[in-house]
Structure formats: structure tokens, C-alpha cells
Design an enzyme around this catalytic site. Structure first.
Site: not given
Ligand SMILES: Nc1ncnc2c1ncn2[C@@H]1O[C@H](COP(=O)(O)OP(=O)(O)O)[C@@H](O)[C@H]1O
Ligand SMILES: [Mg+2]
Length: 1110
Positions: A108, A112, A157, A160, A387
């Protein structure tokens, strides 16, 4: 001129943590928070990008931003993920260095998203073209497919990623993308059968149920209702902000773009449906005679439908859920499964089915996106891996252990690569290397992965060991072997220092990861590591009549029975992590470290303790320290000189020599202590941020001074030019005004002069006028006096003459009277007897003479139709005058007639006869007077067409013409030749000349015609004559007057015949064969036009309408 900007411009907090002064955890967090509050989510540690998840969309990813960061140096603009992507892409393209982008952070934290941002940036800046765009599109569209199958909503998330992903994007020498390779790591397959509270299964299940058409669902034997499926969690089936149905369409579309065939997509969906069906199969116990419980399937409907979907035989699968066959050394032993084992088997099958399907998807996508060309290519790897994960209350299991191990490895590589990079840079720049103290987590990696006594090795050993193996025996083993390891903690460990640690439960062990302590519960470690799928099930799957399933379970092939145990999950993971690490080591690393600002997925919330925790385990502070251990800041000589040259007189405004010398002069001039910086080959290295800030501060001051100077000069210039402008304007205005005033004055003088002049001239003129008037009056007075005088004289003379004349006249009169008296007295006796008669005769004679002479000269012309005659001069000559006129006319007519030839005479006779016959009787007549009677209009004898006809008629033809014979039946006319000789009337066909009727004139009784202007006439035949059989002829001709006149004339000339009757009336009877028909002439109405029309009204009436004014 291009304006050189820098990261240091308009900085909120510090953009690069390396410059933080003083460097403490508090100031670090404060800086992050300050920047986060100002929407600056990116901060650098040297070349590492820290990214804070904003949890809302920021307007910083627009195409304009892409353009802004494109081809700019890393420190030129404020920190951004695009700067890192650009740096990586450019060094890949221009320096031929393979790159990898390592994105780490908690679930989260935005990994990604960051990976997608990097990919979209690279896609936007790399080459264009049809082929390249297709590759880009396929690479980008692989994301939605993998996300649908590999992502799920978790408490942390909503989207996720439940798998690790590493993607190599391959480029050609120009930097155009050629294709890619995706590697996936450890899908969290336990989620397929069970999800923690508040979480969901993988997206695809929900997407399929809500987005597929009814038809598709029917084909897959599914129902739309989520609650019908055991494997789907119900409490969070709907995620706000996620439109499953729309996403399903996106996924299908993406699959199409990536290159999935329609039947492949169908097979994939069938497998997804099969997993759902599998979850609904339930078992019940059934006691057996040997006292053992055996499981039975409760309701076979789901099993049946699933078998239909997969094309397996129901009985085979049913058996596989009830028995387990163990093969060992040519022996086969079958044991029955109890209910718990059956459920275990079912879930194992579901998990395997799904995870293998996922791996197949990755392989299939790789097939599509793989680079076609065999040429050497450059690679950019993007690693988006789960992570560090720590669940509270020691809820960490095998998955977390594996994940955290992976993160340890990444940290290891991070340390290695950053330090190596730093070292290499110093060597490259020729700077002396000073050793840096930092925590190296290699010991922890060793604790886990060591081949002899590592935890993973212990686990494998336990799994493969014969005898009873449980999670507890595994923990025991750890307790003995790892007891001395400083990062391993366990209650029952040989090392007794944890004996009384109550935070450490008995069934757990704890590892001090570089990012913090994690408590692992051993429960399930052995099973999960074994990842056992009973052979009966894999064989049943292999037998399935379904193209995809067969590929997914190759070990089920009975021909290739492998008695060796399959590699354990831990072993496989370790191997793949090993490959990944060695792959990453060959590349130039770029780091994005994602941080989650809060646990609530809320924007604008910065939870300091949470961030602090992450910053700690990500080792960010250490990262800064490592970076600062050598030199905190470095910059190329040129940009450095450009930035600070205004601080020294020698370098400002222009430095002519090499940039390095300029910087040296600058530093000496500023008296920066020598230990604070070093000169590298191409860069200057500044040891302390303090020094940099000193420079920056000086620069700021200098800029202010410069600005003041510029302002001063500008203001002076502005005032001066304003003044000059005013002055110039004033002169112009003044000159215009003077001109105007002079003009005005001149006009006044001119006007005054004119007035004075006019007064003088007036006065002079009046004086002259007065003199002239006086003179004139004097002259007039003289004239008047003389006139009066002459008048008086003249009148006097006149009176005298008059008097004289009167006297003379009186004398003459008196004398005449006296003479008259004398004469009368003498002739009185002669005069009275003869004088009267003589005077009368003489007068008459004179008058008559005058009359005749006058008449002679005024005689009218010799034309008989000249009606003029001179007016009579005396009324007593009336009778004579009229008689003379008559005589003159008769004489004139005689003279006229005497000129006539015989033929002309005949013609006039005919005309005369026509006049007698028709004048005042038929309205057509007046018009005919002008027409000469030509007789033969057709020249029959000369026309060869009518030769036969002219020979048939032996006598002289008196008249030949075309007439219309009126049809008795309808009143329509048809043209006929009409010939008249002395004895006969002949009618013949106009075209052929064929004889139609030959009527002797003796048979003609009368001719009838109307009083009007029409040309209709009827030839009536004598009753009883030979010709009368056919009936009378009703004809119409343009020469009616001539025809009838000629007929009448011939008949009157023949002595033996009685005269032909001409009957002129508007209604006459015609004998048509037996019937008598009345022909009636009426005045046609103007609407019938100007033509004569003839209509048969009834049996007895033929109506001819004649236009009134024809
Ligand atoms: N740069 C960004 N700008 C706006 N929202 C973001 C950004 N990065 C993440 N988010 C928000 O956070 C949520 C989780 O991000 P994600 O990349 O899926 O996390 P991870 O892959 O680290 O688990 C996304 O669905 C989005 O809503
Ligand atoms: Mg992810």
C-alpha cells in the site's frame, strides 16, 4: 537563453536529504512531513527517490510534466519520479548501461503505482512509430491482466499486488522498446481458499461474476450472486471506488491487445469458474466397518458441473477426493481420506489450479511481448515486489517469512550496489576513498539462506525427513541449531536469555530483521513449504479433456511418474530470488523507496510514528549517512561555476578559462576550508551540507544584491527614458501650440485689416457714388428741361398744323359736296334706268369665272375610290357643285374601267357577285375582299402526284383547293382535294389523289352556310338524284367565299339549269344518308381558344362553335 534551474531553487524543506542539517531522525521526519504537507511527495537521498503515497491524484503526472522532465539533469528540477525514470532511460540509451529500477516499500505504499508511472514515462519519451507503439501498448496492457489475477483488496490496500513482479523491458540501440520479459514471484495462493477479515479474494472472481454477460455466465455454469460461492468473502465483496464490471471489460480488452486468442480467454475463465465450483464441493463423514471415518461428497451437483467445465470424468475426481495413493519403490498403497483430509485436498487443488493458471498467464504474456529481433538489446528492469510485512501479535506465517527474506536480500543488494557505486564514483573521479561504517544485513541473509544451517535449509530437511514431522519438531530444530545467532530469538532456545521473555510465545520464533523484529508463528510452515498436491488429484487433472489443464499439471502424466518429491516452496523461492539478485547485480540500480504516510488510506494524513518505523526499516537514515560519509554533495564543474560564479569578481560575469579552474578560483576567493571539498576529475565534491548552504546563502545574498543593482539601473534607465520622452513631448507640444497661437494671431490681424480696408473702400465708394449720382441728376435735369422745352415747341407746332389741316379738309369737303351736287343735278335722268341690271350681271359673271377657275385647279385624283371634293364657295352654287362631282366621278370610273383586260374583268365580276351574295350577310365576307380569287391553289396539272386525277377530270379545272370534309359521326374534319369544273364538283384523297366523289352540278340543290366567320358549308343534293345516295356534303374551307361564288356563277351561267340556291343561316339541315342532321352555329366561349370546333351533340345535332372575334 536557456535558464539553468536547480533542485535547490524554490525548495520546500530540503529536496535532497543528504543536505539535511543537522541530520537526526526528527529533522528527517520533519523534512518529510513539511514536504508532504506541501504536496511534495518525492524527496531524494542522493539518487534514491523517496515516495510518499498521497492517496489522491496529484496534477503532477501530466504530459506537460513529462515534457518538463524530459532530457533534464537529475538535480535540475524538484524531485520527481520522472527525473529518476528519465535518468535511467537516458543512461540506458546513451551510455549503454542496463538499468534496473527497484521499488520497495510496504504493502500500500505505492510501489505498483510507481512502477506504472515509470513505465508510462518511458513509454512517453521513447521512440514512436506503428510497430513501437504496438509493443508499448502490449507492455502497458500486461498490467491490467496481471492485476486482475494477482491483485486483491487487503486491509492495507484496495489493489494490493499479491505476487512479486519483475519486468525486463528490452530496447534497441536507438532506445525504442522491442519487448519484455516478466518474472513473477510467489503468488499468495492461500488467498484463493481463505481471506482474512475485511479482505477479498483475487479481483478476477468478482469481476467475472459482475462483468460477464448472462450468456457467458451460463456457459461457465455460474450465477451472478457472490454469496453463492464459499471461496468468496462476503463482507467486503464490494469495494468502493472499484467498478468490477467495468474492470472486467478492461481486462478482456487488455487480454485481446496483449494477444490472447478468444478460446484461450474462454479456457482461462473456465478455470476461474472451476475454482469457484471447487470451493462449493462439501464433504460429509461416513463410518466404515473398520471404524475409520471416510469422507463422501455431500451434493454432487457442483462436482458434476465442475467436471463438465474441465472435461474430467466425475468418477475419477470423486475417487481422488476419497483416496490417496502413495507409491514407493514399485508399491502402491491406497488409503482413504477423512473429511478433514478431503477438504485439505480440495483446497490444495484449488490453490494449485489458480497459482498454476497465474504462472501460465505470465508465460503466455511473455510469449506475446517477447522481443522479436535477435540483436543485442539493452534492458531496463522494473522490480515491484511485496514490501516488508509485519503483522501484529505474531500473526506472521510462512508467506511473511519468505517475503521478508526477499526484502533482506534487496536491502543487501542495495547496500552492495550503493556503496559500490559510491566507491566507483570516487575512483572514477580520483578521490581518496574513506571507509564508511554501516549495518550490513548479510548476517541475517545468512541466517535464513545458509545451505547448511540456514532456516530454509532446516525446513527442507524437516519436510524431507522420514517419520513424524510437525511444525513443532521444526521449531525444536531451529532452537538447537540457530541458538547462537545474534538475530534469532526463541523462548526455548539453547540460549537461555529469552526464557523469561513473555512477548515471545512458545510456538513462535523471532528474527531481528534489518527493518525490525518479526515474530513468526511456526504453524503451517511445514505444510506450506511442502505445498503438497496428492498425486491422485494431479493425475485426475492431467486426464482432463481440457487443453489448458493438461499443460498445468504435467506431473500428472502417468508415463512420467516421478517418485522424487517436488522441490519445496522455500527452495524454489530461494532459487528464484538468487537468480533475481544475480540478474540485478549486473545492472545499474535506481531506487524508489515507497512510504505509506498513514494506515487509513487517507490523503493529507501524516502519521509520524508509522513513517518513522518505515524510514527505520528501509534504512533511510543509514542511506543518508552512507551517502554523506564521503561527500554530501557533488556537482559537475560547469553547472557549479554557472551557479556560483557571481560570488567572485574574477569569475563574474564571464570566466574565460576551463570550468575547473574557475571553480578553484571561486573556492579560494571564498576562503572555503580545504578539508570541506575535493576536486574530482569532472566534479567538485563537497563534504558537508553546511558548506553547500554557505554557498547557497552567499548566492542568495548576491542574487539579491544583483537584483537590487539590476533594479537600480533599470529604474534609473526607466526614469531617464521617461524624462527624455516627456521632454521630447513637451517640445513637440510647445511647437504645436506656438504655431497654433501665431496662426490665430495672423488670422485676427488679417481679419482686422480686411475690415478696415472694407470700411475705407466703402467710404470711398460711397463718396464716388454720391458724386456720380449728383452728376447724373444734373444730366437728368438738363434732359428733362430740354424735353419739356422741345415738347412745348412740338405741341405748339402740332396744334398749328392740325388747325391748318382741318381748314384744308373742310375746304375739300365743301368742294366735293358742291361738285356732287352739280353732277347729280346733271346726270339724274340717265342713271336710274339701266345701271342696276348691268352691275348685277357683271358681278355674277365675275363670280362664276372665279369659281370655275378655282375648281379646275383643285380637282381630286383619278382614283375611283377617292372620296374628296373641294368645298363649295357659295351656297347658291350647291346643285351645280354636286352635279359636277357626280359627273367627274362617273367619268373617272369610265376611264378606270377602260384599262381592264378580259380576265381581270371576269375576276371583278366574280368579286362583284361575291359582294352581292355575301355582303352584310356573312361575317366572313369583309375579310375575303382583300384576297384575290386564285382559283387553282394546287396546280393540279403540274403536280405529278395528281397526274391520274387531272387526267380523270377531262374539263378545265376552275377551282382546286384542299377542303376539310366533316365527318358526320364526330364532327372531325379530314382533308380532301376539292375540284370544280364547269359541270362537276370532284372530291379526292389529298395524299394519293384518288377520286372520292364526282357530283354533277345538276345534282346540286343548294349550298348552305352560316352568317359567321367560319368556313363551313354544306352541298345539298337534289332528292332522288344519283349523287344523293351518299347524302349531302358538309365541308369547311379557308376559301369559302370563292368556292360558293364560283359555284353560283357557274350555275347561273348555264342556260339549262335553274339558279343555285345560297342559303345563309345559323341553323340548317343536312341530309346524311337517311338522317337529317341539324347544323347549328353558336358563339364559342373564349376558353375554347381561337379555333372553330365542331362537335356531334346528339343524333340530330352537330354543333359548331365559332369564336366571337375571329
Ligand atoms: N503516486 C500516487 N498518486 C496517487 N495515489 C497513489 C500514488 N501511489 C499510490 N497511490 C494510491 O495508493 C494505492 C496503493 O498503491 P499501490 O501501488 O497499489 O501499493 P503497493 O503496490 O505498494 O501495495 C493505490 O491504489 C492508489 O490509490
Ligand atoms: Mg502492489
Amino acid at each position: 537563453m536557456e535558464v539553468k534551474t536547480s533542485l535547490l531553487d524554490n525548495m520546500i524543506g530540503v529536496g535532497d536529504m543528504v543536505l539535511l542539517e543537522p541530520l537526526t531522525e526528527d529533522s528527517f521526519l520533519e523534512n518529510l512531513k513539511k514536504r508532504f504537507d506541501h504536496n511534495e511527495i518525492y524527496t531524494y537521498i542522493g539518487s534514491v527517490v523517496i515516495s510518499l503515497n498521497p492517496y489522491r491524484s496529484l496534477p503532477i503526472y501530466t504530459p506537460d510534466k513529462v515534457e518538463e522532465y524530459r532530457n533534464r539533469n537529475f538535480y535540475e528540477l524538484s524531485p520527481h519520479i520522472y527525473a529518476l525514470a528519465d535518468e535511467a532511460y537516458r543512461s540506458l540509451r546513451d551510455q549503454d548501461k542496463d538499468q534496473c529500477i527497484l521499488i520497495t516499500g510496504e504493502s500500500g505504499a505505492g510501489k505498483t503505482e510507481a512502477s506504472k508511472l515509470v513505465m508510462s514515462y518511458v513509454a512517453a519519451v521513447c521512440g514512436k512509430g506503428q510497430e513501437v507503439n504496438k509493443v508499448k501498448e502490449q507492455l502497458l496492457q500486461s498490467n491490467p491482466v496481471l492485476e486482475a489475477f494477482g491483485n486483491a483488496k487487503t486491509v492495507r490496500n484496495d489493489n494490493s499486488s499479491r505476487f512479486g513482479k519483475y519486468m525486463d523491458i528490452e530496447f534497441d540501440f536507438k532506445g525504442d522498446p522491442l519487448g519484455g520479459v516478466i518474472s513473477n514471484y510467489l503468488l499468495e495462493k492461500s488467498r484463493v481458499v481463505k481471506q482474512p477479515r475485511g479482505e477479498r479474494n483475487f479481483h478476477i472472481f468478482y469481476q467475472l461474476l459482475s462483468g460477464a454477460s448472462d450468456d457467458t455466465l451460463k456457459k461457465l455454469k455460474l450465477e451472478r450472486d457472490v454469496s453463492k460461492y464459499n471461496y468468496l468473502s462476503l463482507d467486503s465483496a464490494k469495494v468502493s471506488g472499484l467498478d468490477d464490471a467495468a474492470n472486467f471489460r478492461t481486462v478482456r480488452n487488455a487480454m485481446q491487445i496483449v494477444g490472447f486468442m478468444e478460446d484461450e480467454m474462454q479456457s482461462v475463465l473456465e478455470l476461474v469458474a472451476a475454482v469457484l465450483k471447487l470451493g462449493n464441493i462439501e464433504f460429509k463423514p461416513e463410518s466404515r466397518c473398520n471404524g475409520m471415518d471416510e469422507s463422501r461428497i455431500k451434493d454432487k451437483n457442483d462436482l458434476k458441473e465442475m467436471c463438465e467445465l474441465l472435461g474430467t470424468e466425475q468418477s475419477v475426481l470423486e475417487r481422488a477426493f476419497s483416496y490417496r495413493t502413495v507409491e514407493a519403490k514399485m508399491e502402491k498403497v491406497s488409503t482413504t481420506l477423512n473429511v478433514a483430509q478431503a477438504y485439505y485436498a480440495r483446497d490444495a487443488l484449488a490453490k494449485n489450479l489458480y497459482s498454476r493458471l497465474f504462472s501460465w498467464l505470465v508465460t503466455r504474456i511473455n510469449e506475446s511481448i517477447k522481443a522479436q529481433a535477435k540483436t543485442r538489446h539493452k534492458v531496463m528492469g522494473v522490480l515491484d515486489i511485496y514490501g516488508f510485512e509485519i503483522f501484529e501479535e505474531g500473526d506472521n506465517s510462512f508467506e511473511q517469512f519468505i517475503i521478508n527474506y526477499c526484502n533482506e536480500k534487496l536491502q543487501q543488494i542495495f547496500i552492495e550496489l550503493t556503496l559500490r557505486e559510491e566507491q566507483e564514483e570516487y575512483v572514477r573521479e580520483g578521490i581518496e576513498w574513506t571507509n564508511i561504517e554501516y549495518f550490513n544485513n548479510a548476517v541475517i541473509c545468512d541466517l535464513i539462506e545458509n545451505n547448511q544451517n540456514g532456516i530454509l535449509a532446516m525446513l527442507d530437511e524437516e519436510c524431507l525427513r522420514p517419520g513424524t514431522v510437525t511444525d513443532e519438531t521444526f521449531l525444536d530444530k531451529l532452537n538447537t541449531i540457530c541458538a547462537d545467532h545474534q538475530h534469532f530469538e526463541s523462548r526455548l532456545c539453547k540460549n537461555s536469555k529469552f526464557l523469561n521473555d513473555h512477548s515471545l510465545p512458545h510456538n513462535c520464533f523471532r528474527i531481528q530483521h534489518y527493518a525490525g523484529k518479526v515474530l513468526y508463528r511456526v504453524e503451517g510452515f511445514v505444510d506450506k513449504n511442502n505445498d503438497l498436491l496428492y498425486r491422485d488429484l494431479s493425475q485426475a487433472m492431467y486426464k482432463a479433456n481440457h487443453s489448458l489443464i493438461k499443460q498445468l499439471f504435467p506431473e500428472g502424466n502417468p508415463v512420467k511418474v516421478n517418485l522424487k518429491r517436488p522441490p519445496t516452496a522455500g527452495f524454489q523461492f530461494k532459487a528464484s530470488v538468487g537468480t533475481l539478485m544475480s540478474n540485478l547485480q549486473t545492472k545499474n540500480p535506481n531506487y524508489i523507496r515507497c512510504i505509506k504516510p498513514n494506515d487509513k488510506k487517507a490523503s493529507h494524513v501524516f502519521n509520524e510514528s508509522l513513517v518513522c518505523h518505515q524510514a527505520r526499516y528501509l534504512g533511510l537514515m543509514e542511506n543518508v549517512r552512507v551517502r554523506r560519509a564521503g561527500y554530501a554533495f557533488r556537482q559537475g564543474y560547469e553547472p557549479c561555476l554557472e551557479r556560483y560564479k557571481m560570488l567572485c569578481k574574477n569569475t563574474w560575469p564571464h570566466w574565460k578559462g576551463p570550468a575547473r579552474q574557475g571553480v578553484e578560483v571561486l573556492m579560494t576567493d571564498l576562503q572555503v576550508p580545504a578539508e570541506e571539498f575535493s576536486y574530482g576529475r569532472s566534479k567538485i565534491f563537497i563534504r558537508n551540507p553546511r558548506t553547500l548552504f554557505f554557498l547557497e546563502e552567499k548566492r542568495k545574498q548576491c542574487l539579491e544584491d544583483l537584483a537590487t543593482l539590476i533594479q537600480k539601473i533599470y529604474r534609473g534607465w526607466k526614469c531617464r527614458s521617461h524624462f527624455l520622452l516627456l521632454k521630447k513631448s513637451q517640445i513637440v507640444v510647445a511647437s504645436w501650440y506656438r504655431r497654433y497661437a501665431q496662426q490665430k494671431k495672423y488670422q485676427q490681424v488679417k481679419h482686422a485689416t480686411t475690415v478696415v480696408q472694407s470700411y475705407t473702400r466703402g467710404w470711398q465708394a460711397r463718396k464716388l457714388l454720391r458724386e456720380l449720382k449728383y452728376q447724373k441728376k444734373c444730366e437728368e435735369a438738363v434732359t428733362t428741361i430740354s424735353a419739356f422745352w422741345h415738347g412745348t415747341q412740338a405741341r405748339r407746332e402740332l396744334r398749328r398744323l392740325k388747325e391748318e389741316a382741318r381748314r384744308k379738309h373742310a375746304v375739300a369737303v365743301i368742294w366735293a359736296f358742291w361738285q356732287g351736287l352739280k353732277v347729280r343735278r346733271e346726270y339724274r335722268k340717265f342713271f336710274r334706268a339701266n345701271a342696276g341690271k348691268k352691275i348685277y350681271n357683271f358681278t355674277i359673271q365675275r363670280i362664276m369665272q372665279k369659281y370655275f377657275l378655282g375648281l379646275k385647279s383643285k380637282l381630286p385624283s383619278m382614283s375611283p375610290i377617292d372620296k374628296t371634293w373641294p368645298a363649295r364657295p357659295y351656297s347658291f352654287l350647291d346643285g351645280v357643285h354636286a352635279e359636277l362631282r357626280r359627273i367627274f366621278h362617273l367619268w373617272r370610273c369610265k376611264k378606270y374601267r377602260s384599262q381592264f383586260t378580259e380576265e381581270k374583268k371576269a375576276v371583278y365580276e366574280e368579286k362583284l357577285e361575291a359582294s352581292e351574295l355575301f355582303k352584310d350577310k356573312k361575317a366572313l365576307y369583309p375579310n375575303s375582299v382583300r384576297q384575290p380569287f386564285k382559283g387553282d391553289y394546287l396546280e393540279i396539272s403540274k403536280n405529278p402526284k395528281y397526274q391520274k386525277l387531272s387526267s380523270a377530270v377531262d374539263e378545265k379545272i376552275l377551282l382546286a383547293d384542299v377542303v376539310n370534309k366533316i365527318n358526320r359521326a364526330n364532327g372531325k374534319g379530314s382533308p380532301r382535294l376539292f375540284l370544280l369544273t364547269k359541270k362537276n364538283v370532284v372530291l379526292a384523297d389529298q395524299k394519293t389523289g384518288q377520286l372520292k366523289a364526282n357530283v354533277p352540278l345538276t345534282d346540286l340543290a343548294s349550298v348552305s352556310t352560316s352568317t359567321q366567320t367560319d368556313g363551313f358549308f354544306a352541298l345539298k343534293l337534289k332528292e332522288g338524284s344519283a349523287s344523293a345516295i351518299k347524302g349531302d356534303f358538309l365541308l369547311s374551307s379557308d376559301h369559302l367565299i370563292e368556292i360558293i361564288t364560283k359555284l353560283h356563277r357557274i350555275s347561273s351561267m348555264a342556260a339549262d339549269r335553274e339558279k343555285l340556291n345560297i342559303d345563309i343561316s345559323d341553323e340548317f339541315l343536312v341530309q346524311f344518308k337517311q338522317d337529317k342532321v341539324c347544323v347549328k352555329f353558336i358563339h364559342g366561349s373564349p376558353k375554347n381558344g381561337n379555333s372553330v370546333s365542331c362537335k356531334r351533340k346528339n343524333n340530330r345535332l352537330l354543333e359548331v362553335s365559332v369564336p366571337a372575334s375571329s
